[in-house]
Write an enzyme that holds these catalytic residues in place. Structure first.
Site, PDB file in Angstrom:
ATOM      1  N   GLY A  31       0.863  -1.172   0.020  1.00  0.00           N
ATOM      2  CA  GLY A  31      -0.041  -0.151  -0.100  1.00  0.00           C
ATOM      3  C   GLY A  31       0.857   1.267   0.266  1.00  0.00           C
ATOM      4  CG  LEU A  33      -0.878   1.806  -3.841  1.00  0.00           C
ATOM      5  CD1 LEU A  33      -2.027   1.139  -4.839  1.00  0.00           C
ATOM      6  CD2 LEU A  33       0.093   0.747  -3.669  1.00  0.00           C
ATOM      7  CG  HIS A  34       5.203   5.245  -4.586  1.00  0.00           C
ATOM      8  ND1 HIS A  34       6.140   4.743  -5.646  1.00  0.00           N
ATOM      9  CD2 HIS A  34       5.741   4.670  -3.368  1.00  0.00           C
ATOM     10  CE1 HIS A  34       6.667   3.525  -5.128  1.00  0.00           C
ATOM     11  NE2 HIS A  34       6.647   3.573  -3.832  1.00  0.00           N
ATOM     12  CG  HIS A  37       3.549   0.897  -5.298  1.00  0.00           C
ATOM     13  ND1 HIS A  37       3.520   2.052  -4.297  1.00  0.00           N
ATOM     14  CD2 HIS A  37       3.873  -0.111  -4.418  1.00  0.00           C
ATOM     15  CE1 HIS A  37       4.113   1.437  -3.278  1.00  0.00           C
ATOM     16  NE2 HIS A  37       4.306   0.222  -3.498  1.00  0.00           N
ATOM     17  CG  ASP A 150      12.102  -3.187  -3.035  1.00  0.00           C
ATOM     18  OD1 ASP A 150      12.906  -2.790  -2.039  1.00  0.00           O
ATOM     19  OD2 ASP A 150      11.068  -2.744  -3.127  1.00  0.00           O
ATOM     20  CB  SER A 185      11.044   4.651  -1.393  1.00  0.00           C
ATOM     21  OG  SER A 185      10.875   3.951  -0.119  1.00  0.00           O
ATOM     22  NE  ARG A 187      10.598   1.143   5.236  1.00  0.00           N
ATOM     23  CZ  ARG A 187      10.523  -0.060   4.836  1.00  0.00           C
ATOM     24  NH1 ARG A 187      10.770  -0.202   3.520  1.00  0.00           N
ATOM     25  NH2 ARG A 187       9.950  -1.106   5.449  1.00  0.00           N
TER      26      ARG A 187
HETATM   27  O1  PAF Z   1       7.914  -4.794  -2.004  1.00  0.00           O
HETATM   28  C1  PAF Z   1       6.885  -4.930  -1.265  1.00  0.00           C
HETATM   29  O2  PAF Z   1       6.141  -3.884  -1.209  1.00  0.00           O
HETATM   30  C2  PAF Z   1       6.861  -6.189  -0.248  1.00  0.00           C
HETATM   31  O3  PAF Z   1       8.108  -6.592  -0.062  1.00  0.00           O
HETATM   32  C3  PAF Z   1       5.731  -7.157  -0.925  1.00  0.00           C
HETATM   33  C4  PAF Z   1       6.376  -7.798  -2.224  1.00  0.00           C
HETATM   34  C5  PAF Z   1       4.412  -6.680  -1.259  1.00  0.00           C
HETATM   35  C6  PAF Z   1       5.710  -8.482  -0.064  1.00  0.00           C
HETATM   36  O4  PAF Z   1       5.183  -7.773   1.060  1.00  0.00           O
END
Ligand code: PAF
Length: 280
Positions: A31, A33-34, A37, A150, A185, A187
Site C-alpha cells: 500500500g 501507493l506511489h 507502484h 528492490d 519509495s 518510506r
Molecule cells: O515490495 C513490497 O512491497 C513487499 O515486500 C511485498 C512484495 C508486497 C511483500 O510483502
C-alpha cells in the site's frame, strides 16, 4: 472494481474471471501507493485481462525496531488509484486472514538472501517469500510484477517461483524516480526537508560507480568509487555498498563486466536503498 478482504472472495473472483477466459495479472504491494507502484499496475493492466492488487503490510518481513507500526496505511486513496488505473480487484486482508493461528511454515531461499539487505535484515526475506508464496497460491496469477528498486527481492522471488514450480511469470518493472534522481519509495515520506534534499546523493553516487564500471573498473574499484562519492554527503550513513553479479548476487570484487551496484544508507531515522544496473 471491488475491494475484498478474504481469501475466499479472491479465489471466487479469480475463478470467475478465468472461466471467462481471462488472464490474471498480479501486483503485490504494502500500500501507500506511489507512481512506482502505479507503473507496475499499468504494466499489469496492459499485459493481462484481470488485474489483482494486494495491499498488505506484512508483519513477518519487519524486524524488531523496524517501522511496522508507522508504515503508512492509506487504503481508501490506494483503492481510488487502483480503480482509476483499471484494476479489477484489490485484496486487502487482515493479519489474521493471512496468517492462521499457529502458522509455522516459512519459505526460505538460501544463498541469494544472505548478502545485501539480507545481511542487515535477518529474517526479512523469509517474511517476503512466505507472504508472496501465499499470495501466489491465493491469487493464482499468470504473471506478477515487482519493482527493480528492490532488486534483491525481485531476484529472490523469481528463484522461489522457479524452484517451487509456481506457475507464474515474475516480471521486473523499472524504478521510477523523482526529477532529482531519488527512487520513489513509500518510506520517502518519513524524510524531513533537509534529509529529502540530501537523499538524491545516493543515486548520484551509484551513477558515479556505474560510470567507473562502464570504463572497466572492477567490482572493488566500483564500490570504492561509490563510497567516496557518498562520503561527500555526510548526512547519508552507508550500511552497505556492493557490486554484484546481476543473477547470482555474488560480490564481484576482482571482476569487471555486467553488474548491479546496490547500496543501503541511513538518512536520519530512514533507511534508503537503491541500485543501478550496468550492462556488459
Ligand atoms: O515490495 C513490497 O512491497 C513487499 O515486500 C511485498 C512484495 C508486497 C511483500 O510483502
Amino acid at each position: 472494481m471491488r475491494v475484498v478482504h478474504t481469501k475466499s472472495e479472491v479465489r471466487a473472483a479469480v475463478a470467475a474471471a478465468r472461466a471467462e477466459g481471462k488472464t490474471i495479472g498480479f501486483v503485490p504491494t504494502m500500500g501507500a501507493l506511489h507512481a512506482g507502484h502505479m507503473s507496475l499496475v499499468e504494466a499489469a493492466v496492459a499485459g493481462s485481462d484481470f488485474v489483482v492488487v494486494s495491499i498488505f503490510v506484512n508483519p513477518m518481513q519487519f524486524g524488531p525496531g523496524e517501522d511496522l507500526e508507522k508504515y503508512p496505511r492509506t487504503l481508501d486513496e490506494d483503492a481510488a488509484q487502483c480503480e482509476a488505473a483499471g484494476v479489477a480487484l484489490v485484496f486487502a486482508p487482515s493479519v489474521s486472514e493471512m496468517y492462521a493461528d499457529g502458522a509455522c511454515t516459512t519459505v526460505h531461499v538460501a544463498g541469494l538472501t544472505e548478502g545485501l539487505c539480507g545481511q542487515f535484515r535477518p529474517g526479512h526475506f523469509d517474511g517476503v517469500t512466505t507472504v508472496v508464496c501465499k499470495l501466489f497460491n491465493i491469487v493464482a496469477p499468470d504473471r506478477a510484477w515487482f519493482g527493480e528498486k528492490d532488486y534483491q527481492q525481485l531476484v529472490v522471488i523469481r528463484r522461489m517461483a522457479r524452484d517451487l514450480d509456481l506457475p507464474v511469470e515474475v516480471i521486473g518493472g523499472p524504478t521510477v524516480r523523482e526529477a532529482d534522481g531519488l527512487a520513489l519509495s513509500s518510506r520517502n515520506q518519513y524524510l524531513s526537508a533537509t534529509e529529502r534534499a540530501a537523499a538524491p546523493a545516493l543515486q548520484a553516487a551509484l551513477q558515479e560507480g556505474a560510470r567507473a564500471a562502464r570504463e572497466g573498473a572492477t567490482g572493488a574499484e566500483v564500490e570504492r568509487t561509490v563510497a567516496e562519492a557518498l562520503a561527500r554527503e555526510p548526512m547519508l550513513r552507508p550500511q552497505y555498498i556492493r557490486a554484484v553479479h546481476p543473477e547470482t548476487l555474488q560480490r564481484l570484487l576482482g571482476e569487471s563486466g555486467p553488474m548491479v551496484i546496490a547500496a543501503a544508507a541511513h538518512l536520519g531515522e530512514t533507511r534508503l536503498i537503491d541500485n543501478i544496473k550496468v550492462e556488459g
